[in-house]
Design a protein around this motif. Structure first.
Motif, PDB file in Angstrom:
ATOM      1  N   VAL A  99      13.387   1.601 -45.314  1.00 20.43           N
ATOM      2  CA  VAL A  99      13.052   0.194 -45.530  1.00 20.43           C
ATOM      3  C   VAL A  99      14.117  -0.687 -44.899  1.00 20.43           C
ATOM      4  CG1 VAL A  99      11.832   0.653 -47.682  1.00 20.43           C
ATOM      5  CG2 VAL A  99      14.264   0.125 -47.743  1.00 20.43           C
ATOM      6  N   SER A 100      13.807  -1.957 -44.790  1.00 20.55           N
ATOM      7  CA  SER A 100      14.754  -2.923 -44.257  1.00 20.55           C
ATOM      8  C   SER A 100      15.823  -3.230 -45.297  1.00 20.55           C
ATOM      9  CB  SER A 100      14.021  -4.220 -43.885  1.00 20.55           C
ATOM     10  OG  SER A 100      14.935  -5.292 -43.699  1.00 20.55           O
ATOM     11  N   PRO A 101      17.112  -3.123 -44.931  1.00 22.56           N
ATOM     12  CA  PRO A 101      18.173  -3.500 -45.875  1.00 22.56           C
ATOM     13  C   PRO A 101      18.030  -4.932 -46.376  1.00 22.56           C
ATOM     14  CG  PRO A 101      19.101  -2.285 -44.032  1.00 22.56           C
ATOM     15  CD  PRO A 101      17.668  -2.566 -43.673  1.00 22.56           C
ATOM     16  N   ALA A 102      17.473  -5.807 -45.510  1.00 21.12           N
ATOM     17  CA  ALA A 102      17.289  -7.209 -45.925  1.00 21.12           C
ATOM     18  C   ALA A 102      16.299  -7.314 -47.076  1.00 21.12           C
ATOM     19  CB  ALA A 102      16.809  -8.047 -44.743  1.00 21.12           C
ATOM     20  N   GLY A 103      15.262  -6.462 -47.047  1.00 20.77           N
ATOM     21  CA  GLY A 103      14.297  -6.477 -48.144  1.00 20.77           C
ATOM     22  C   GLY A 103      14.909  -5.999 -49.436  1.00 20.77           C
ATOM     23  N   VAL A 104      15.757  -4.967 -49.363  1.00 17.95           N
ATOM     24  CA  VAL A 104      16.455  -4.476 -50.556  1.00 17.95           C
ATOM     25  C   VAL A 104      17.400  -5.548 -51.087  1.00 17.95           C
ATOM     26  CG1 VAL A 104      18.059  -2.729 -51.425  1.00 17.95           C
ATOM     27  CG2 VAL A 104      16.277  -2.077 -49.790  1.00 17.95           C
ATOM     28  N   GLN A 105      18.126  -6.188 -50.184  1.00 17.42           N
ATOM     29  CA  GLN A 105      19.042  -7.264 -50.583  1.00 17.42           C
ATOM     30  C   GLN A 105      18.293  -8.365 -51.322  1.00 17.42           C
ATOM     31  OE1 GLN A 105      22.409  -8.001 -50.066  1.00 17.42           O
ATOM     32  NE2 GLN A 105      22.228 -10.105 -50.822  1.00 17.42           N
ATOM     33  N   GLU A 106      17.133  -8.737 -50.808  1.00 16.50           N
ATOM     34  CA  GLU A 106      16.345  -9.827 -51.391  1.00 16.50           C
ATOM     35  C   GLU A 106      15.927  -9.500 -52.827  1.00 16.50           C
ATOM     36  OE1 GLU A 106      14.728 -13.558 -51.341  1.00 16.50           O
ATOM     37  OE2 GLU A 106      15.481 -12.670 -49.488  1.00 16.50           O
ATOM     38  N   ILE A 107      15.393  -8.298 -53.033  1.00 17.00           N
ATOM     39  CA  ILE A 107      14.902  -7.925 -54.356  1.00 17.00           C
ATOM     40  C   ILE A 107      16.052  -7.716 -55.331  1.00 17.00           C
ATOM     41  CG2 ILE A 107      13.693  -6.145 -55.679  1.00 17.00           C
ATOM     42  CD1 ILE A 107      11.816  -5.761 -53.364  1.00 17.00           C
ATOM     43  N   VAL A 108      17.083  -6.981 -54.916  1.00 14.67           N
ATOM     44  CA  VAL A 108      18.211  -6.709 -55.814  1.00 14.67           C
ATOM     45  C   VAL A 108      18.905  -7.996 -56.209  1.00 14.67           C
ATOM     46  CG1 VAL A 108      20.498  -5.648 -55.971  1.00 14.67           C
ATOM     47  CG2 VAL A 108      18.598  -4.357 -54.999  1.00 14.67           C
ATOM     48  N   HIS A 109      19.101  -8.885 -55.247  1.00 15.45           N
ATOM     49  CA  HIS A 109      19.759 -10.164 -55.553  1.00 15.45           C
ATOM     50  C   HIS A 109      18.933 -10.967 -56.555  1.00 15.45           C
ATOM     51  CE1 HIS A 109      21.114 -14.366 -54.841  1.00 15.45           C
ATOM     52  NE2 HIS A 109      22.290 -13.781 -54.731  1.00 15.45           N
ATOM     53  N   ALA A 110      17.618 -11.019 -56.342  1.00 16.07           N
ATOM     54  CA  ALA A 110      16.739 -11.767 -57.256  1.00 16.07           C
ATOM     55  C   ALA A 110      16.757 -11.154 -58.654  1.00 16.07           C
ATOM     56  CB  ALA A 110      15.313 -11.794 -56.712  1.00 16.07           C
ATOM     57  N   GLU A 111      16.702  -9.822 -58.732  1.00 18.03           N
ATOM     58  CA  GLU A 111      16.704  -9.145 -60.032  1.00 18.03           C
ATOM     59  C   GLU A 111      18.039  -9.330 -60.749  1.00 18.03           C
ATOM     60  OE1 GLU A 111      14.198  -7.348 -61.654  1.00 18.03           O
ATOM     61  OE2 GLU A 111      12.951  -8.320 -60.140  1.00 18.03           O
TER      62      GLU A 111
END
Length: 356
Positions: A99-111
């Motif tokens: 997956v894209s690291p940016a997508g992981v960053q987005e979800i983890v940061h939001a959570e």
């Protein structure tokens, strides 16, 4: 690996160590790493889709971490997002997903931010009810009911049919203001109705003054110098926090008391509020003029069959997909051309790449 996580935590701790008098940097680091490592060690996570890995990992790690450290002076200051992102990426890699690291960053940061906000919200409910209700049992009842009624009221307001309009054009101030007022009224109506018997039995049955004071405290639970408010940022981001003399405080309190006393019928549907004219000084004091909406964009690229815009889609069947992240939760899927057009009109939109 564990070493990279440890390094990230050491770096984060070094920035807040001056705020801690009881624990040394090494002890803080060990406690944080312990809870992250424990959550990441559950093999059950590897069976999930990558989005669920991110959410479930943050949920599990934050639960133990906050239980042990939420009362520390640095809890809301330390930035552990990079550490959580690194751990989530390692879990996803171990699961065999790319997956894209940016997508992981987005979800983890939001959570992560969502968990911080909820922890702060619980603390605010505790402080406010303790300050306003002298009976400990009644205060506890009110505190629990403020929490129980909060999220259903927010979900109901966010699902009021304006989401697509918000994505396409953003919302005018008048609509944003009405959503805040609707949330406050629904929230307090539910919470106070549940708490009425306990408050009345304790000799602290609410009247207009008590309810107004409660709302003022909830708007700024840690004082006006602190930016935190119990009103959801999802509703107030464009307006800012209401002022202490917000006219709706008195209007809402008086109307709710009249409803509970049976003096006026409980509204079966939303009605336009008629309150005193607002004074100058921003959206909270004066009515806003609705912003004229631009014309909707028509199709042009043949349309993407998976795009939520459907016949209005400006993409093509091969356009990359973006999943809308609304209030920290996964929402609808849009093709990239439609998404970029939405972002031009409303730059605050959040989204993550979606596999086709």
């Amino acid at each position: 690996c564990v070493d990279s996580r440890m390094h990230a935590v050491v770096d984060a701790v070094s920035r807040i160590a001056h705020l801690e008098c009881e624990w040394g940097p090494d002890e803080i680091t060990k406690k944080v790493v312990r809870y992250i490592f424990k959550a990441a060690s559950d093999s059950e996570l590897l069976q999930m889709r990558w989005e669920e890995i991110c959410k479930e990992f943050v949920e599990r790690a934050f639960q133990g971490y906050s239980s042990a450290c939420a009362e520390m002076s640095w809890f809301y200051e330390i930035d552990l997002v990079p550490t959580f992102v690194q751990a989530a990426l390692e879990l996803i890699m171990a699961s065999g997903q790319q997956v894209s690291p940016a997508g992981v960053q987005e979800i983890v940061h939001a959570e992560y931010e969502d968990k911080l906000d909820r922890t702060m919200l619980d603390k605010a409910f505790w402080d406010v009810t303790k300050a306003l209700v002298s009976d400990e049992k009644a205060a506890g009842k009110l505190r629990n009911n403020l929490s129980k009624a909060y999220w259903p009221a927010l979900d109901e307001v966010l699902n009021d049919g304006t989401l697509h309009r918000e994505m396409m054009y953003g919302l005018d101030q008048n609509t944003e203001l009405k959503r805040v007022e609707s949330f406050v009224k629904r929230w307090l109506d539910d919470a106070m109705s549940r708490s009425w018997a306990a408050l009345e039995n304790a000799g602290e049955a609410p009247g207009p003054e008590m309810l107004s004071e409660l709302l003022r405290h909830l708007i700024a639970p840690f004082g006006t110098e602190s930016p935190f408010s119990c009103l959801p940022a999802a509703l107030t981001e464009g307006l800012g926090r209401p002022p202490p003399d917000w006219a709706f405080i008195r209007t809402c309190s008086t109307e709710l008391i009249a409803i509970w006393n049976g003096e006026i019928p409980h509204p079966a549907a939303k009605r336009r509020r008629k309150g005193p004219p607002r004074r100058g000084g921003g959206a909270w004091q004066e009515d806003s003029v609705a912003v004229e909406e631009p014309e909707e964009l028509g199709g042009g690229g043949g349309g993407c069959p998976k795009c939520t815009s459907e016949e209005d889609c400006i993409g093509s069947p091969v356009s990359p997909l973006i999943r809308h992240m609304h209030n920290g939760k996964a929402g609808d899927i849009y093709c990239k051309p439609c998404w970029e057009s939405f972002r031009q009109r409303n730059p605050s939109l959040k989204g993550v790449p979606e596999e086709g």
